[in-house]
Write a protein that holds these residues in place. Structure first.
Motif, PDB file in Angstrom:
ATOM      1  N   SER A  93     -32.046  21.111  -4.582  1.00 49.20           N
ATOM      2  CA  SER A  93     -30.967  20.776  -5.511  1.00 49.20           C
ATOM      3  C   SER A  93     -31.426  21.049  -6.925  1.00 49.20           C
ATOM      4  N   GLU A 119     -24.500  12.871  -1.025  1.00 50.31           N
ATOM      5  CA  GLU A 119     -24.675  13.266  -2.418  1.00 50.31           C
ATOM      6  C   GLU A 119     -24.756  12.039  -3.323  1.00 50.31           C
ATOM      7  N   ASP A 120     -25.754  12.043  -4.187  1.00 52.76           N
ATOM      8  CA  ASP A 120     -25.938  11.014  -5.213  1.00 52.76           C
ATOM      9  C   ASP A 120     -25.938   9.602  -4.645  1.00 52.76           C
ATOM     10  N   ARG A 174     -25.650   4.860  -7.052  1.00 49.97           N
ATOM     11  CA  ARG A 174     -26.716   5.665  -6.458  1.00 49.97           C
ATOM     12  C   ARG A 174     -27.697   4.798  -5.680  1.00 49.97           C
TER      13      ARG A 174
END
Length: 515
Positions: free
Chosen positions: A246, A308-309, A212
């Motif tokens: 989110s 994402e992430d 991440r």
């Protein structure tokens, strides 16, 4: 909801007669009530006790025994609605307002209780919270490996009208990637806590953060309109923002495009620090150590916001590793977790609570105090005998793992006997749909442990359990039902259902599951 309840209470209490405190004839409505013996004469009144859930109701009923002839006992949740979905009616509020003793669980599902008690007519009411009775024996809601879990990041909702344009100078300064602190081991305590919360091991959680926070840049220096990446630099112009929603909370990403580059500087960069612009100040952001997330790439700003992430994270270059660790530990988390409300599913808890209840009933009705103590002692002997039977069954079983394709409200029970478990959701979860990852994880566990049965609770439609079974190797597991006593109705009570009878049935199911 609190304002609504307060208004309802005000209207309701004005409409109640002064004689309502226990002098009315027992209700013939849907709520389960116990009223024994003839009504007292003269100015005497029946003692009125209101319990929100069935286990409390039945415990009081057993302790009262034959001596409870002057007690009107009411079960509020008697129509199959569980504790987590219940909202009181005006009739419910009226019963609570005038009762002599009120019993409730005391967790987050009972948030409505404070307003009800604040407006109660009977200011001498004995109020009993099961979680308060248990004190330190109450447990926090638990997330185990594989369980569906929505992480509450703690960032406030951001409304589109609150977002404002920002300039690169908002991130002006010298910054260092968090990867340095990750690699030094100074975040190990934080990672261990997150691993426990997410139900994974330490190495897996650390790997998640390594990916991440991965960045090609160890340090940055940002000026009014330029960024120095060390081996490259560029001037950047602002190109707009995007609100990204989110499960982890809303965030706004601010995009910049390179105009003049030196070296291999990225064409696009995007910043997010959970601010919405205008008066945002790093130093005052929730009293946290100044930090932000920066994504970069050469495709487009839209591609960065869709990632994402992946959120490379940078702290002020003069921040110590210990400061960063402390900031991360407090970033977006509440100090206390939610308590598991299903305390009645422990026979040991039941004994402790019944002993406490007998004392409170004795103070309410001193004439029968000795009888209540004796009744509680006899009832606790039955509870202790069943408790011992559970332990013997677990000790003799070849398996010690349960797998629930459902919510799991039985943490107190499994902890009492040293059982392990896997489940789709925690006991207080409002989730109804399991992710593909959760289904596959539980199916693989069923394969690994060679389980012949999956478990659900009494209110389940069994769809998740069936989907798990369809994804196992054998696809022939059975489905067993354990009763968490969250849907007991007045009809069940009239038909003879008791706390002990449900727990005895659960023992039979448990033996089958562990065989």
């Amino acid at each position: 909801m609190k304002k609504v309840l307060s208004c309802l209470l005000a209207v309701l209490l004005l409409s109640l007669p002064l004689s309502a405190c226990g002098r009315q004839a027992p209700s013939t409505g849907g709520q389960a009530q116990q009223t024994s013996g003839p009504a007292p004469s003269g100015n005497d009144k029946k003692i009125s006790i209101v319990a929100t859930t069935f286990p409390q109701y039945d415990w009081v009923r057993q302790i009262l025994g034959e001596e409870g002839k002057d007690v009107e006992l009411t079960l509020l949740l008697d129509d199959g609605v569980d504790l987590h979905s219940y909202q009181p009616t005006m009739e419910d509020i009226a019963k609570i307002s005038n009762c002599d003793m009120f019993l409730y669980v005391g967790g987050e599902s009972d948030a409505w209780v404070d307003d009800a008690l604040a407006s109660a007519t009977n200011k001498d009411m004995i109020v009993i919270s099961l979680l308060e009775v248990l004190g330190d024996q109450a447990k926090e809601e638990e997330i185990v490996e594989g369980m569906e879990h929505t992480h509450e990041h703690g960032h406030e909702e951001i409304l589109p009208q609150d977002i404002h344009d920002r300039s690169l100078s908002d991130w002006k300064g010298s910054w260092t990637t968090i990867e340095k602190t990750l690699e030094s081991g100074e975040l190990d305590d934080y990672i261990a806590d997150q691993a426990l919360e997410n139900g994974v091991d330490f190495d897996a959680q650390k790997s998640v953060y390594a990916q991440r926070w991965k960045s090609n840049f160890a340090a940055l220096t940002i000026a009014d309109t330029s960024i120095d990446f060390g081996s490259a630099s560029a001037d950047y112009k602002y190109i707009g923002y995007k609100l990204v929603e989110s499960d982890q909370g809303d965030s706004v990403w601010y995009g910049f495009e390179a105009e003049n580059t030196v070296g291999d500087a990225p064409r696009y960069v995007a910043f997010s620090d959970h601010g919405a612009g205008e008066t945002h100040d790093h130093e005052d952001d929730h009293d946290e150590l100044a930090h932000y997330h920066m994504r970069y790439g050469n495709e487009s700003f839209e591609a960065l916001t869709a990632a994402e992430d992946w959120s490379p994270t940078f702290f002020s270059s003069d921040a110590e590793g210990s400061e960063i660790s402390e900031a991360m530990a407090g970033h977006g988390h509440d100090d206390e977790g939610e308590l598991d409300e299903h305390v009645w599913l422990s026979l040991k808890n039941a004994q402790a609570i019944c002993t406490y209840l007998s004392g409170k009933l004795g103070s309410l009705d001193s004439q029968n105090s000795a009888a209540y103590t004796a009744n509680a002692k006899a009832y606790n002997a039955e509870l202790a005998g069943l408790d011992a039977a559970y332990q013997s069954a677990v000790d003799a079983a070849p398996c010690n793992v349960l797998l629930f394709g459902d919510r799991f409200p039985f943490r107190y029970l499994v902890d009492d006997y040293g059982l392990e478990y896997y489940a789709a959701f925690s006991g207080c979860s409002a989730e109804t749909e399991a992710s593909f990852e959760t289904i596959v994880f539980l199916a693989n566990k069923a394969n690994e442990l060679k389980l012949h049965d999956l478990m659900v609770i009494e209110t389940s439609d069994q769809s998740i359990a069936k989907t798990i079974i369809e994804n196992t190797q054998d696809k022939n597991q059975g489905i067993l039902v354990m009763d968490s006593m969250q849907s007991v109705t007045a009809k069940d009570v009239s038909s003879g259902t008791t706390y002990l009878s449900v727990m005895e049935n659960n023992l039979a199911v448990l033996k089958q599951a562990l065989a």
